[in-house]
Design a protein around this motif. Sequence first.
Motif, PDB file in Angstrom:
ATOM      1  N   ARG A  19      68.962  32.613  56.369  1.00 47.39           N
ATOM      2  CA  ARG A  19      67.752  31.952  55.845  1.00 47.39           C
ATOM      3  C   ARG A  19      66.605  32.101  56.850  1.00 47.39           C
ATOM      4  O   ARG A  19      65.462  32.355  56.460  1.00 47.39           O
ATOM      5  CB  ARG A  19      68.028  30.482  55.557  1.00 47.39           C
ATOM      6  N   ASP A  20      66.899  31.961  58.152  1.00 46.61           N
ATOM      7  CA  ASP A  20      65.871  32.204  59.175  1.00 46.61           C
ATOM      8  C   ASP A  20      65.264  33.591  58.975  1.00 46.61           C
ATOM      9  O   ASP A  20      64.046  33.755  58.980  1.00 46.61           O
ATOM     10  CB  ASP A  20      66.476  32.194  60.591  1.00 46.61           C
ATOM     11  N   LYS A  22      65.284  35.567  56.314  1.00 46.15           N
ATOM     12  CA  LYS A  22      64.539  35.684  55.049  1.00 46.15           C
ATOM     13  C   LYS A  22      63.130  35.114  55.223  1.00 46.15           C
ATOM     14  O   LYS A  22      62.144  35.757  54.854  1.00 46.15           O
ATOM     15  CB  LYS A  22      65.270  34.954  53.934  1.00 46.15           C
ATOM     16  N   ASP A  23      63.042  33.930  55.799  1.00 46.43           N
ATOM     17  CA  ASP A  23      61.734  33.285  55.983  1.00 46.43           C
ATOM     18  C   ASP A  23      60.836  34.102  56.908  1.00 46.43           C
ATOM     19  O   ASP A  23      59.638  34.270  56.649  1.00 46.43           O
ATOM     20  CB  ASP A  23      61.903  31.869  56.542  1.00 46.43           C
ATOM     21  N   THR A  26      59.687  37.374  55.216  1.00 48.56           N
ATOM     22  CA  THR A  26      58.677  37.082  54.189  1.00 48.56           C
ATOM     23  C   THR A  26      57.325  36.839  54.844  1.00 48.56           C
ATOM     24  O   THR A  26      56.295  37.368  54.398  1.00 48.56           O
ATOM     25  CB  THR A  26      59.107  35.851  53.357  1.00 48.56           C
ATOM     26  N   GLU A  27      57.330  36.062  55.903  1.00 52.63           N
ATOM     27  CA  GLU A  27      56.081  35.797  56.621  1.00 52.63           C
ATOM     28  C   GLU A  27      55.511  37.073  57.220  1.00 52.63           C
ATOM     29  O   GLU A  27      54.317  37.361  57.088  1.00 52.63           O
ATOM     30  CB  GLU A  27      56.337  34.785  57.743  1.00 52.63           C
ATOM     31  N   ALA A  45      63.967  40.933  53.272  1.00 55.06           N
ATOM     32  CA  ALA A  45      63.952  39.501  52.928  1.00 55.06           C
ATOM     33  C   ALA A  45      64.803  39.276  51.680  1.00 55.06           C
ATOM     34  O   ALA A  45      65.534  38.281  51.591  1.00 55.06           O
ATOM     35  CB  ALA A  45      62.521  39.010  52.699  1.00 55.06           C
ATOM     36  N   SER A  49      68.081  36.921  51.221  1.00 56.72           N
ATOM     37  CA  SER A  49      68.161  35.941  50.138  1.00 56.72           C
ATOM     38  C   SER A  49      69.479  36.084  49.377  1.00 56.72           C
ATOM     39  O   SER A  49      70.135  35.088  49.050  1.00 56.72           O
ATOM     40  CB  SER A  49      66.965  36.131  49.191  1.00 56.72           C
ATOM     41  N   HIS A  69      68.821  24.567  55.266  1.00 55.96           N
ATOM     42  CA  HIS A  69      67.723  24.866  56.188  1.00 55.96           C
ATOM     43  C   HIS A  69      68.129  26.001  57.119  1.00 55.96           C
ATOM     44  O   HIS A  69      69.288  26.390  57.156  1.00 55.96           O
ATOM     45  CB  HIS A  69      67.369  23.623  57.020  1.00 55.96           C
ATOM     46  N   GLY A  70      67.156  26.466  57.899  1.00 51.37           N
ATOM     47  CA  GLY A  70      67.446  27.458  58.917  1.00 51.37           C
ATOM     48  C   GLY A  70      67.844  26.767  60.210  1.00 51.37           C
ATOM     49  O   GLY A  70      68.190  25.586  60.219  1.00 51.37           O
ATOM     50  N   SER A  75      63.428  29.014  64.100  1.00 51.85           N
ATOM     51  CA  SER A  75      62.059  28.485  64.082  1.00 51.85           C
ATOM     52  C   SER A  75      61.312  28.905  65.343  1.00 51.85           C
ATOM     53  O   SER A  75      60.139  29.282  65.283  1.00 51.85           O
ATOM     54  CB  SER A  75      62.071  26.961  63.995  1.00 51.85           C
ATOM     55  N   GLN A  78      60.506  32.633  65.151  1.00 52.77           N
ATOM     56  CA  GLN A  78      59.388  32.863  64.249  1.00 52.77           C
ATOM     57  C   GLN A  78      58.074  32.518  64.965  1.00 52.77           C
ATOM     58  O   GLN A  78      57.102  33.275  64.888  1.00 52.77           O
ATOM     59  CB  GLN A  78      59.572  31.976  63.017  1.00 52.77           C
TER      60      GLN A  78
END
Length: 151
Positions: A19-20, A22-23, A26-27, A45, A49, A69-70, A75, A78
């Motif tokens: 998930r980290d 993927k996010d 995407t960003e 991404a 997913s 959540h990631g 975080s 990122q």
Amino acid sequence: MSTQSKIEHSLNDLIEIARDGKDFYTEAAGKVKDPELSGLFTRIAGVKSDIVTRLSAVVAAAGGKPAEHGTMVGSMQQFYGKVRAALGDTNYGYVAELEESEDRLLKAFQETLTDADTPAAARVEAQDLLPRVRECHDVMRNRKHALKMAS
């Protein structure tokens, strides 16, 4: 520890790390100016997913609660990617951080597969997804090396 909680424990780490990724992909796809790179990030991404969806289904089928959540590390990674991109070479900054994200996911998959406590259902799913994880890792590693050589 019940099989349900072992499956949940084994796969929720992978779900969070995927998930980290993927996010972050995407960003990054929305931040880089290179359309080819943006397309690559969007495609990867999508792979992340799919991984989250498939692993979450295995956890749920075992009666567990899939991670929603990631991770804190994700975080921070990122955030570091954003800072690095803001300071200069956006493409290389994102690719370098995304490649590190790939390293984390590949390592986590390998640890799940070598852990004697990983239940069969979790092992089968992780083994099935490993080639896609490895492919994304290799694509980003090669892209990072190509960008480094070009600069």
